[in-house]
Design an enzyme around this catalytic site. Sequence first.
Site, PDB file in Angstrom:
ATOM      1  N   ASP A 188       0.857  -1.179   0.000  1.00 19.22           N
ATOM      2  CA  ASP A 188       0.000   0.000   0.000  1.00 19.22           C
ATOM      3  C   ASP A 188       0.898   1.235   0.000  1.00 19.22           C
ATOM      4  N   LEU A 189       0.477   2.255  -0.733  1.00 20.13           N
ATOM      5  CA  LEU A 189       1.286   3.476  -0.800  1.00 20.13           C
ATOM      6  C   LEU A 189       1.339   4.214   0.533  1.00 20.13           C
ATOM      7  N   LEU A 248       1.590   4.580 -10.448  1.00 20.49           N
ATOM      8  CA  LEU A 248       0.242   4.912 -10.940  1.00 20.49           C
ATOM      9  C   LEU A 248      -0.800   4.832  -9.831  1.00 20.49           C
ATOM     10  N   ALA A 259      -3.121   5.653  -6.817  1.00 21.17           N
ATOM     11  CA  ALA A 259      -3.623   6.927  -6.264  1.00 21.17           C
ATOM     12  C   ALA A 259      -5.087   6.805  -5.899  1.00 21.17           C
ATOM     13  N   TYR A 281      -6.580  11.365   3.385  1.00 26.95           N
ATOM     14  CA  TYR A 281      -6.172  10.086   2.797  1.00 26.95           C
ATOM     15  C   TYR A 281      -5.596  10.310   1.392  1.00 26.95           C
ATOM     16  N   THR A 301      -0.498  15.040 -13.598  1.00 26.72           N
ATOM     17  CA  THR A 301      -1.840  15.224 -14.171  1.00 26.72           C
ATOM     18  C   THR A 301      -2.116  16.648 -14.639  1.00 26.72           C
ATOM     19  N   GLU A 361      -4.691  18.109 -13.996  1.00 29.88           N
ATOM     20  CA  GLU A 361      -5.385  18.795 -12.907  1.00 29.88           C
ATOM     21  C   GLU A 361      -4.467  19.800 -12.212  1.00 29.88           C
ATOM     22  N   TYR A 419      -6.994  16.580  -4.397  1.00 25.09           N
ATOM     23  CA  TYR A 419      -6.300  15.650  -5.303  1.00 25.09           C
ATOM     24  C   TYR A 419      -5.175  16.376  -6.039  1.00 25.09           C
ATOM     25  N   LYS A 453      -1.137  15.906  -5.850  1.00 27.43           N
ATOM     26  CA  LYS A 453      -0.356  15.558  -7.052  1.00 27.43           C
ATOM     27  C   LYS A 453       0.707  16.618  -7.356  1.00 27.43           C
ATOM     28  N   HIS A 490      -7.641  10.452 -19.828  1.00 25.34           N
ATOM     29  CA  HIS A 490      -7.655   9.341 -20.782  1.00 25.34           C
ATOM     30  C   HIS A 490      -8.567   8.242 -20.249  1.00 25.34           C
ATOM     31  N   ARG A 509     -12.248   2.188 -17.751  1.00 26.72           N
ATOM     32  CA  ARG A 509     -12.310   3.366 -16.889  1.00 26.72           C
ATOM     33  C   ARG A 509     -13.232   3.070 -15.707  1.00 26.72           C
TER      34      ARG A 509
HETATM   35  P1  NDP Z   1      -7.562   4.222 -11.220  1.00 27.85           P
HETATM   36  O1  NDP Z   1      -8.374   4.931 -10.194  1.00 27.85           O
HETATM   37  O2  NDP Z   1      -8.250   3.390 -12.251  1.00 27.85           O
HETATM   38  O3  NDP Z   1      -6.491   3.281 -10.493  1.00 27.85           O
HETATM   39  C1  NDP Z   1      -5.864   3.679  -9.306  1.00 27.85           C
HETATM   40  C2  NDP Z   1      -5.034   2.536  -8.793  1.00 27.85           C
HETATM   41  O4  NDP Z   1      -4.390   2.938  -7.582  1.00 27.85           O
HETATM   42  C3  NDP Z   1      -5.828   1.274  -8.455  1.00 27.85           C
HETATM   43  O5  NDP Z   1      -5.063   0.143  -8.785  1.00 27.85           O
HETATM   44  C4  NDP Z   1      -5.979   1.370  -6.945  1.00 27.85           C
HETATM   45  O6  NDP Z   1      -6.174   0.124  -6.309  1.00 27.85           O
HETATM   46  C5  NDP Z   1      -4.608   1.935  -6.586  1.00 27.85           C
HETATM   47  N1  NDP Z   1      -4.556   2.553  -5.267  1.00 27.85           N
HETATM   48  C6  NDP Z   1      -5.412   3.430  -4.708  1.00 27.85           C
HETATM   49  N2  NDP Z   1      -5.027   3.747  -3.466  1.00 27.85           N
HETATM   50  C7  NDP Z   1      -3.896   3.047  -3.221  1.00 27.85           C
HETATM   51  C8  NDP Z   1      -3.029   2.915  -2.101  1.00 27.85           C
HETATM   52  N3  NDP Z   1      -3.245   3.592  -0.972  1.00 27.85           N
HETATM   53  N4  NDP Z   1      -1.958   2.100  -2.209  1.00 27.85           N
HETATM   54  C9  NDP Z   1      -1.723   1.399  -3.345  1.00 27.85           C
HETATM   55  N5  NDP Z   1      -2.510   1.475  -4.438  1.00 27.85           N
HETATM   56  C10 NDP Z   1      -3.584   2.281  -4.367  1.00 27.85           C
HETATM   57  O7  NDP Z   1      -6.650   5.350 -11.910  1.00 27.85           O
HETATM   58  P2  NDP Z   1      -6.111   5.429 -13.427  1.00 27.85           P
HETATM   59  O8  NDP Z   1      -5.599   4.114 -13.837  1.00 27.85           O
HETATM   60  O9  NDP Z   1      -7.110   6.142 -14.255  1.00 27.85           O
HETATM   61  O10 NDP Z   1      -4.908   6.466 -13.253  1.00 27.85           O
HETATM   62  C11 NDP Z   1      -3.590   6.014 -12.942  1.00 27.85           C
HETATM   63  C12 NDP Z   1      -2.794   7.151 -12.329  1.00 27.85           C
HETATM   64  O11 NDP Z   1      -2.722   8.230 -13.244  1.00 27.85           O
HETATM   65  C13 NDP Z   1      -3.403   7.727 -11.049  1.00 27.85           C
HETATM   66  O12 NDP Z   1      -2.332   8.113 -10.219  1.00 27.85           O
HETATM   67  C14 NDP Z   1      -4.150   8.961 -11.528  1.00 27.85           C
HETATM   68  O13 NDP Z   1      -4.257   9.898 -10.489  1.00 27.85           O
HETATM   69  C15 NDP Z   1      -3.250   9.424 -12.649  1.00 27.85           C
HETATM   70  N6  NDP Z   1      -3.872  10.128 -13.747  1.00 27.85           N
HETATM   71  C16 NDP Z   1      -4.934   9.578 -14.412  1.00 27.85           C
HETATM   72  C17 NDP Z   1      -5.473  10.205 -15.500  1.00 27.85           C
HETATM   73  C18 NDP Z   1      -6.642   9.637 -16.239  1.00 27.85           C
HETATM   74  O14 NDP Z   1      -7.264  10.378 -17.012  1.00 27.85           O
HETATM   75  N7  NDP Z   1      -6.966   8.363 -16.083  1.00 27.85           N
HETATM   76  C19 NDP Z   1      -4.895  11.473 -16.013  1.00 27.85           C
HETATM   77  C20 NDP Z   1      -3.751  11.931 -15.259  1.00 27.85           C
HETATM   78  C21 NDP Z   1      -3.256  11.274 -14.185  1.00 27.85           C
HETATM   79  P3  NDP Z   1      -7.657  -0.539  -6.172  1.00 27.85           P
HETATM   80  O15 NDP Z   1      -7.942  -1.186  -7.501  1.00 27.85           O
HETATM   81  O16 NDP Z   1      -7.470  -1.488  -5.061  1.00 27.85           O
HETATM   82  O17 NDP Z   1      -8.600   0.587  -5.875  1.00 27.85           O
HETATM   83  P1  GDR Z   2     -11.442  14.672 -13.825  1.00 26.97           P
HETATM   84  O1  GDR Z   2     -12.381  13.525 -14.436  1.00 26.97           O
HETATM   85  O2  GDR Z   2     -12.031  15.339 -12.655  1.00 26.97           O
HETATM   86  O3  GDR Z   2     -11.052  15.554 -14.977  1.00 26.97           O
HETATM   87  O4  GDR Z   2     -10.196  13.814 -13.323  1.00 26.97           O
HETATM   88  P2  GDR Z   2     -13.922  13.212 -14.270  1.00 26.97           P
HETATM   89  O5  GDR Z   2     -14.246  12.280 -15.376  1.00 26.97           O
HETATM   90  O6  GDR Z   2     -14.279  12.813 -12.891  1.00 26.97           O
HETATM   91  O7  GDR Z   2     -14.600  14.636 -14.533  1.00 26.97           O
HETATM   92  C1  GDR Z   2     -14.418  15.343 -15.757  1.00 26.97           C
HETATM   93  C2  GDR Z   2     -15.323  16.569 -15.761  1.00 26.97           C
HETATM   94  O8  GDR Z   2     -16.689  16.130 -15.845  1.00 26.97           O
HETATM   95  C3  GDR Z   2     -17.439  16.856 -14.901  1.00 26.97           C
HETATM   96  N1  GDR Z   2     -18.645  16.099 -14.520  1.00 26.97           N
HETATM   97  C4  GDR Z   2     -18.681  14.951 -13.836  1.00 26.97           C
HETATM   98  N2  GDR Z   2     -17.674  14.174 -13.350  1.00 26.97           N
HETATM   99  C5  GDR Z   2     -18.022  13.037 -12.702  1.00 26.97           C
HETATM  100  N3  GDR Z   2     -17.050  12.216 -12.254  1.00 26.97           N
HETATM  101  N4  GDR Z   2     -19.334  12.672 -12.509  1.00 26.97           N
HETATM  102  C6  GDR Z   2     -20.371  13.436 -12.970  1.00 26.97           C
HETATM  103  O9  GDR Z   2     -21.532  13.122 -12.787  1.00 26.97           O
HETATM  104  C7  GDR Z   2     -20.021  14.624 -13.680  1.00 26.97           C
HETATM  105  N5  GDR Z   2     -20.763  15.574 -14.298  1.00 26.97           N
HETATM  106  C8  GDR Z   2     -19.923  16.462 -14.802  1.00 26.97           C
HETATM  107  C9  GDR Z   2     -16.478  17.071 -13.736  1.00 26.97           C
HETATM  108  O10 GDR Z   2     -16.961  18.097 -12.866  1.00 26.97           O
HETATM  109  C10 GDR Z   2     -15.217  17.428 -14.498  1.00 26.97           C
HETATM  110  O11 GDR Z   2     -15.209  18.777 -14.838  1.00 26.97           O
HETATM  111  C11 GDR Z   2      -9.686  12.726 -14.096  1.00 26.97           C
HETATM  112  C12 GDR Z   2      -9.086  11.691 -13.116  1.00 26.97           C
HETATM  113  O12 GDR Z   2      -8.738  10.542 -13.847  1.00 26.97           O
HETATM  114  C13 GDR Z   2      -7.859  12.264 -12.445  1.00 26.97           C
HETATM  115  O13 GDR Z   2      -7.216  11.225 -11.698  1.00 26.97           O
HETATM  116  C14 GDR Z   2      -6.887  12.783 -13.511  1.00 26.97           C
HETATM  117  O14 GDR Z   2      -5.774  13.375 -12.899  1.00 26.97           O
HETATM  118  C15 GDR Z   2      -7.585  13.805 -14.395  1.00 26.97           C
HETATM  119  O15 GDR Z   2      -8.726  13.183 -14.996  1.00 26.97           O
HETATM  120  C16 GDR Z   2      -6.689  14.324 -15.521  1.00 26.97           C
END
Ligand code: NDP
Ligand code: GDR
Length: 357
Positions: A64-65, A86, A88, A101, A133, A135, A157, A161, A187, A192
């Site tokens: 765990d992180l 990755l 988080a 947390y 990110t 963000e 968040y 980050k 992405h 997702r």
């Molecule tokens: P997910 O939420 O799909 O995956 C997060 C992963 O982190 C899961 O495997 C989760 O485990 C694990 N995790 C959460 N908390 C802990 C912890 N305390 N210790 C160890 N592992 C932990 O995220 P994504 O795959 O979408 O994203 C990957 C990374 O990239 C993240 O850091 C995210 O913040 C960052 N990011 C994502 C973007 C996106 O658009 N997807 C864009 C930019 C950055 P479990 O399955 O058990 O919950």
């Molecule tokens: P984001 O992604 O916050 O950009 O973070 P998310 O898909 O949650 O939201 C994108 C935008 O959509 C708006 N929104 C909603 N979002 C969610 N989740 N649910 C809703 O019902 C809804 N309606 C509108 C949000 O307000 C926001 O503006 C993601 C994560 O993967 C992060 O970990 C990562 O760092 C960033 O993308 C880049």
Amino acid sequence: MVRRALITGISGQDGSYLAELLLEKGYEVHGIKRRASSFNTQRIDHIYEDPHDSHARFRLHYGDLTDTSSLTRILQEVQPDEVYNLGAQSHVGVSFEVPEYTADTDAIGALRLLEAINFLGLEKKTRYYQASTSELFGLVAETPQSETTPFHPRSPYAAAKLYAHWITVNYREAYGMYACNGILFNHESPRRGETFVTRKITRGLAAIAQGRETCLYMGNIDSLRDWGHARDYVRAMWMMLQQDAPDDFVIATGIQHSVRQFITWAAQDLGLELAFSGTGLEEIATVVSVTGERAPGVKPKDVVMRVDPRYFRPAEVDALLGDASKARKVLNWTPQTSVREMCAEMVDADLNIARKL
Ligand code: NDP
Ligand code: GDR
């Protein structure tokens, strides 16, 4: 020599695509998974290998992180050539509910890993990738955003980050570590998490199409994002660790769309034409017409989307648009899948799931 990679967050969306990519490239892949009361490895079950097999190239370790001892033990055992951090608490909205947390995992988690690499004397061997990110840009100072755009985080968040981003730069400068930040824009994929906006839309509308749910409740649908496909983005992560020198890169498509547009596309992929009416918290989407066989549970005039204040955030990131020209030039990285193709892929996958329920 077989190269060894360690991935935190391997059970997440990106972790699963990255593990597939590295296995294809011949790596031995180690992943850190968290203990949970139910199975949490659905995204990687298809690449699981029996640890009793002496030729297995895929291994999971409990850790765990938030737990330094587990990270240090795993790093010592694996002696990885590459670490991809990755893991988080990755949900921006949820970070307002669990800020402490989120900071522990997303900010201090990165520090724990970097410090353990250093402490174990791996700082010259192990290359480190930090999942940074878009963000970080938050309240954007310029558009599009590149590596030189100032940061202004808008959530616990993003603030966590931001620390992880700068501590990665610091360990690179202080200890000469090969450490990179990938500043990735949103992405997505069929893998997702179900509460992120794109998947919430494709999963929700597919369930409505099959008559299993009636309405999708959304937050700020005027929000603008630069969406790419996760498979393309994990390729960029790997490329960053293969350069002569470590650096930070923005990864994005350079194209921006609204959440409302994504709802319209997903509906189209189900044969539904929608009309949006009302404004602000009163906005709804009504079905105008139904074509084809994909939405037997829906008829014209059904209200399939309503705005719900519950999903608004205390501070919003209204618009993000990335400039990935540095990654195109230095890494020769280009995205292969358009957001429109990705939406169709996600709808197909969620329709298959909804039909089997
Ligand atoms: P997910 O939420 O799909 O995956 C997060 C992963 O982190 C899961 O495997 C989760 O485990 C694990 N995790 C959460 N908390 C802990 C912890 N305390 N210790 C160890 N592992 C932990 O995220 P994504 O795959 O979408 O994203 C990957 C990374 O990239 C993240 O850091 C995210 O913040 C960052 N990011 C994502 C973007 C996106 O658009 N997807 C864009 C930019 C950055 P479990 O399955 O058990 O919950
Ligand atoms: P984001 O992604 O916050 O950009 O973070 P998310 O898909 O949650 O939201 C994108 C935008 O959509 C708006 N929104 C909603 N979002 C969610 N989740 N649910 C809703 O019902 C809804 N309606 C509108 C949000 O307000 C926001 O503006 C993601 C994560 O993967 C992060 O970990 C990562 O760092 C960033 O993308 C880049």
